[in-house]
Write an enzyme that holds these catalytic residues in place. Structure first.
Site, PDB file in Angstrom:
ATOM      1  N   GLU A  87      14.500  23.955  -3.130  1.00  0.00           N
ATOM      2  CA  GLU A  87      15.186  24.768  -2.129  1.00  0.00           C
ATOM      3  C   GLU A  87      15.099  26.251  -2.507  1.00  0.00           C
ATOM      4  OE1 GLU A  87      19.517  25.167  -2.329  1.00  0.00           O
ATOM      5  OE2 GLU A  87      19.515  23.258  -3.386  1.00  0.00           O
ATOM      6  N   CYS A 121      19.591  20.159  -2.516  1.00  0.00           N
ATOM      7  CA  CYS A 121      19.290  19.478  -3.780  1.00  0.00           C
ATOM      8  C   CYS A 121      18.621  18.118  -3.590  1.00  0.00           C
ATOM      9  CB  CYS A 121      20.573  19.308  -4.588  1.00  0.00           C
ATOM     10  SG  CYS A 121      21.502  20.822  -4.709  1.00  0.00           S
ATOM     11  N   HIS A 255      23.947  13.306  -8.727  1.00  0.00           N
ATOM     12  CA  HIS A 255      23.662  14.734  -8.595  1.00  0.00           C
ATOM     13  C   HIS A 255      24.876  15.462  -9.170  1.00  0.00           C
ATOM     14  CE1 HIS A 255      22.813  18.666  -7.164  1.00  0.00           C
ATOM     15  NE2 HIS A 255      23.916  18.695  -6.428  1.00  0.00           N
TER      16      HIS A 255
HETATM   17  N1  CAA Z   1      42.178  25.255 -17.151  1.00  0.00           N
HETATM   18  C1  CAA Z   1      41.744  24.039 -16.752  1.00  0.00           C
HETATM   19  N2  CAA Z   1      41.428  23.754 -15.464  1.00  0.00           N
HETATM   20  C2  CAA Z   1      41.514  24.749 -14.550  1.00  0.00           C
HETATM   21  C3  CAA Z   1      41.970  26.033 -14.903  1.00  0.00           C
HETATM   22  C4  CAA Z   1      42.310  26.278 -16.273  1.00  0.00           C
HETATM   23  N3  CAA Z   1      42.708  27.459 -16.689  1.00  0.00           N
HETATM   24  N4  CAA Z   1      41.973  26.795 -13.787  1.00  0.00           N
HETATM   25  C5  CAA Z   1      41.526  26.015 -12.776  1.00  0.00           C
HETATM   26  N5  CAA Z   1      41.271  24.774 -13.245  1.00  0.00           N
HETATM   27  C6  CAA Z   1      40.724  23.631 -12.519  1.00  0.00           C
HETATM   28  C7  CAA Z   1      41.279  23.453 -11.133  1.00  0.00           C
HETATM   29  O1  CAA Z   1      42.498  22.737 -11.152  1.00  0.00           O
HETATM   30  C8  CAA Z   1      40.143  22.686 -10.471  1.00  0.00           C
HETATM   31  O2  CAA Z   1      40.150  21.338 -10.896  1.00  0.00           O
HETATM   32  P1  CAA Z   1      40.631  20.170  -9.916  1.00  0.00           P
HETATM   33  O3  CAA Z   1      39.835  20.300  -8.646  1.00  0.00           O
HETATM   34  O4  CAA Z   1      40.317  18.936 -10.673  1.00  0.00           O
HETATM   35  O5  CAA Z   1      42.088  20.420  -9.734  1.00  0.00           O
HETATM   36  C9  CAA Z   1      38.900  23.278 -11.112  1.00  0.00           C
HETATM   37  O6  CAA Z   1      39.350  23.926 -12.296  1.00  0.00           O
HETATM   38  C10 CAA Z   1      38.204  24.310 -10.260  1.00  0.00           C
HETATM   39  O7  CAA Z   1      39.174  25.231  -9.839  1.00  0.00           O
HETATM   40  P2  CAA Z   1      39.256  25.650  -8.312  1.00  0.00           P
HETATM   41  O8  CAA Z   1      39.219  24.437  -7.432  1.00  0.00           O
HETATM   42  O9  CAA Z   1      40.358  26.610  -8.137  1.00  0.00           O
HETATM   43  O10 CAA Z   1      37.846  26.414  -8.241  1.00  0.00           O
HETATM   44  P3  CAA Z   1      37.302  27.306  -7.112  1.00  0.00           P
HETATM   45  O11 CAA Z   1      37.775  26.867  -5.790  1.00  0.00           O
HETATM   46  O12 CAA Z   1      37.523  28.709  -7.500  1.00  0.00           O
HETATM   47  O13 CAA Z   1      35.731  26.976  -7.226  1.00  0.00           O
HETATM   48  C11 CAA Z   1      34.041  25.404  -6.531  1.00  0.00           C
HETATM   49  C12 CAA Z   1      35.226  25.675  -7.456  1.00  0.00           C
HETATM   50  C13 CAA Z   1      34.510  25.235  -5.088  1.00  0.00           C
HETATM   51  C14 CAA Z   1      33.350  24.127  -6.985  1.00  0.00           C
HETATM   52  C15 CAA Z   1      33.044  26.605  -6.625  1.00  0.00           C
HETATM   53  O14 CAA Z   1      32.604  26.765  -7.946  1.00  0.00           O
HETATM   54  C16 CAA Z   1      31.832  26.449  -5.715  1.00  0.00           C
HETATM   55  O15 CAA Z   1      31.893  26.763  -4.526  1.00  0.00           O
HETATM   56  N6  CAA Z   1      30.672  25.979  -6.270  1.00  0.00           N
HETATM   57  C17 CAA Z   1      29.451  25.785  -5.492  1.00  0.00           C
HETATM   58  C18 CAA Z   1      29.534  24.612  -4.549  1.00  0.00           C
HETATM   59  C19 CAA Z   1      29.466  23.278  -5.265  1.00  0.00           C
HETATM   60  O16 CAA Z   1      29.031  23.167  -6.385  1.00  0.00           O
HETATM   61  N7  CAA Z   1      29.865  22.219  -4.541  1.00  0.00           N
HETATM   62  C20 CAA Z   1      29.780  20.866  -5.067  1.00  0.00           C
HETATM   63  C21 CAA Z   1      29.464  19.849  -3.992  1.00  0.00           C
HETATM   64  S1  CAA Z   1      28.066  20.370  -3.036  1.00  0.00           S
HETATM   65  C22 CAA Z   1      26.703  19.878  -3.921  1.00  0.00           C
HETATM   66  O17 CAA Z   1      26.793  19.046  -4.764  1.00  0.00           O
HETATM   67  C23 CAA Z   1      25.386  20.544  -3.629  1.00  0.00           C
HETATM   68  C24 CAA Z   1      25.131  21.560  -4.679  1.00  0.00           C
HETATM   69  O18 CAA Z   1      24.556  21.277  -5.688  1.00  0.00           O
HETATM   70  C25 CAA Z   1      25.602  22.933  -4.440  1.00  0.00           C
END
Ligand code: CAA
Length: 465
Positions: A87, A121, A255
């Site tokens: 991609e 992916c 994945h």
């Molecule tokens: N200590 C320990 N844990 C902590 C913490 C701390 N200090 N602060 C936050 N956390 C935890 C949160 O509780 C959360 O865990 P849970 O969901 O288990 O509760 C985790 O850390 C992440 O925190 P947030 O949910 O607040 O994170 P965010 O919203 O800021 O970002 C994300 C997370 C949405 C995955 C972001 O990184 C993102 O958009 N990533 C790209 C998209 C992605 O990877 N999507 C996955 C599915 S899509 C796919 O698979 C295709 C692909 O490859 C992209």
């Protein structure tokens, strides 16, 4: 008809490549001002590999294909099909496959079918399926196929950036393979979604709805798993074997956009097993979970109680069947198309090869937008052949250990260079060549007509790394 098919079609060799430089996720937390533990514990990531402007998708594929052919002593003339899944688009018309044909020029072999496939992916899995399908088809001419997947996963500054990574995998496909794709056991789910996409063709960065992407991933997992179970049960209906469940697999790989999601996914499959089990099985296999008897899939994607209960319930399954496959995902990050295949490599290098002989490996491949499949691989019963196959991966751990750590400040500066010069022409990259592993193709320059030229760092004595 079946008797005319070549037997045991699958992966005969596998080669992996990851960046020679990484940033430490604990240091990145501090640099980004994120709370301590968010990336390392919350997302489950330790290190993130990245590429400077010296590498692009073409160079990654040139490197991984060259290394595979060299290490396996495969002649260029022996390849009859080459598929690329990616991609990371650097050209809207000219395929990565056509760039790879440079490697075959000297041999004179231009009779190679296959081209690029794109859907986030998922392209690597499409490439692998196409390669396997060709070997099993009337078009097959007896030669081998290559399925190649490579991506540079980069995100704009913000919440998604720590879920980046990069890498490439090449798989040699043919009959009598040590890793055999199970016939008739592919379960696919595809639908339209805007969870992660790349509408801005001038940028490497995706537009992401993080929460929606997780929901799409988990719902595709539910659908593929239920369909896989159904197809498995239909295949087994004349035997007295147990119906499909997590017990069907000796290892289960996913994945991996970030490791924590995979742990949740094992819990999700256990939740599916629970919902699909009889009352008697529930009492026996899922004690104390009857409060979830009326729970539904749709209402529980972000239900903390369900998530926690079934992650706890499946903790042993995760530890024994999935955790080992997360080594490279934890150390390198999301590779996009190669991600699930980096899981396969991690599993293969994680313990004595004999332990996997004759075992069944389940794989879940997900690409946003969205396309997903669950399928399975049977490991050959031939222990000697399998050990030889796995021993070809002895280079992976030492190579991983030899990477260079880079400070977040420098990582961030290198990301800015990529961002600023994406599609610039003419352009001469400034990224370090000496930082690259031996035998790595790199971008020498881009001329005013956007034509890219590559060179290779010297190989070491055995001609491989
Ligand atoms: N200590 C320990 N844990 C902590 C913490 C701390 N200090 N602060 C936050 N956390 C935890 C949160 O509780 C959360 O865990 P849970 O969901 O288990 O509760 C985790 O850390 C992440 O925190 P947030 O949910 O607040 O994170 P965010 O919203 O800021 O970002 C994300 C997370 C949405 C995955 C972001 O990184 C993102 O958009 N990533 C790209 C998209 C992605 O990877 N999507 C996955 C599915 S899509 C796919 O698979 C295709 C692909 O490859 C992209």
């Amino acid at each position: 008809m079946a008797s005319h098919w070549p037997e045991n079609v699958g992966i005969r060799a596998i080669e992996i490549l990851f960046p020679s430089q990484y940033v430490d996720q604990t240091e990145l937390e501090t640099f980004d001002g994120a709370s301590a533990g968010k990336y390392t514990i919350g997302l489950g990531q330790a290190k993130m590999g990245f590429c400077s402007d010296r590498e692009d998708v073409n160079s990654l594929c040139l490197t991984v294909v060259s290394r595979l052919l060299e290490r396996q002593h495969v002649k260029h003339s022996e390849i009859g099909r080459l598929e690329v899944g990616t991609e990371t688009i650097v050209d809207k018309s000219k395929s990565v496959k056509s760039v790879l044909m440079q490697l075959f020029a000297e041999s004179g072999n231009t009779d190679i079918e296959g081209i690029d496939t794109t859907n986030a992916c998922y392209g690597g899995t499409a490439a692998l399926f196409n390669a396997v399908n060709w070997v099993e088809s009337s078009s097959w001419d007896g030669r081998l196929a290559l399925a190649v997947c490579a991506d540079i996963a980069v995100y704009a500054k913000g919440a998604a950036r720590p879920t980046g990574g990069a890498g490439a995998v090449a798989m040699l496909v043919g009959p009598n393979a040590p890793l055999i794709l199970d016939r008739g056991l592919r379960a696919t789910h595809m639908e339209h979604a805007y969870d992660f996409y790349k509408p801005d063709l001038s940028s490497e960065y995706p537009t992401v709805d993080g929460k929606l992407s997780i929901q799409c991933y988990l719902s595709a997992l539910d659908t593929c798993y239920r369909l896989y179970r159904k197809k498995f049960d239909q295949q087994q209906k004349d035997t007295s074997k147990q119906p499909a469940s997590l017990s069907t697999f000796d290892a289960i790989l996913f994945h991996t956009p970030f490791c924590k999601l995979v742990q949740k996914s094992v819990g999700r499959l256990s939740f599916n097993d629970f919902l699909l089990s009889s009352e008697e099985e529930r009492t026996k296999q899922f004690p104390d979970l009857e409060r979830f008897n009326t729970a539904t899939l749709e209402s529980t994607y972000f239900d903390r109680d369900v998530e926690k209960a079934f992650m706890t319930q499946s903790a042993n399954i995760f530890a024994s069947k999935t955790k080992k496959s997360l080594l490279l995902a934890n150390q390198v990050g999301n590779m996009y198309t190669p991600s699930v295949y980096s899981g396969l490599v991690s599993l293969l290098i994680s313990g004595p090869a004999q332990e996997l002989v004759g075992k069944r490996i389940g794989l879940f491949s997900y690409g946003s937008g969205l396309a997903a499949s669950m399928y399975s691989i049977s490991v050959t019963q031939d222990a000697a052949a399998f050990e030889k196959f796995v021993s070809q991966l002895d280079y992976v751990q030492p190579l991983l250990n030899s990477r260079e750590k880079v400070a977040p400040e420098q990582f961030s500066a290198l990301m800015e260079v990529r961002e600023k010069n994406n599609h610039a022409a003419p352009y001469t990259p400034t990224g370090s060549i000496s930082a690259l592993f031996p035998g790595t193709y790199y971008l020498k320059d881009v001329d005013a007509l956007h034509r890219r030229t590559y060179e290779r760092t010297p190989t070491i004595s055995n001609g491989v790394h």
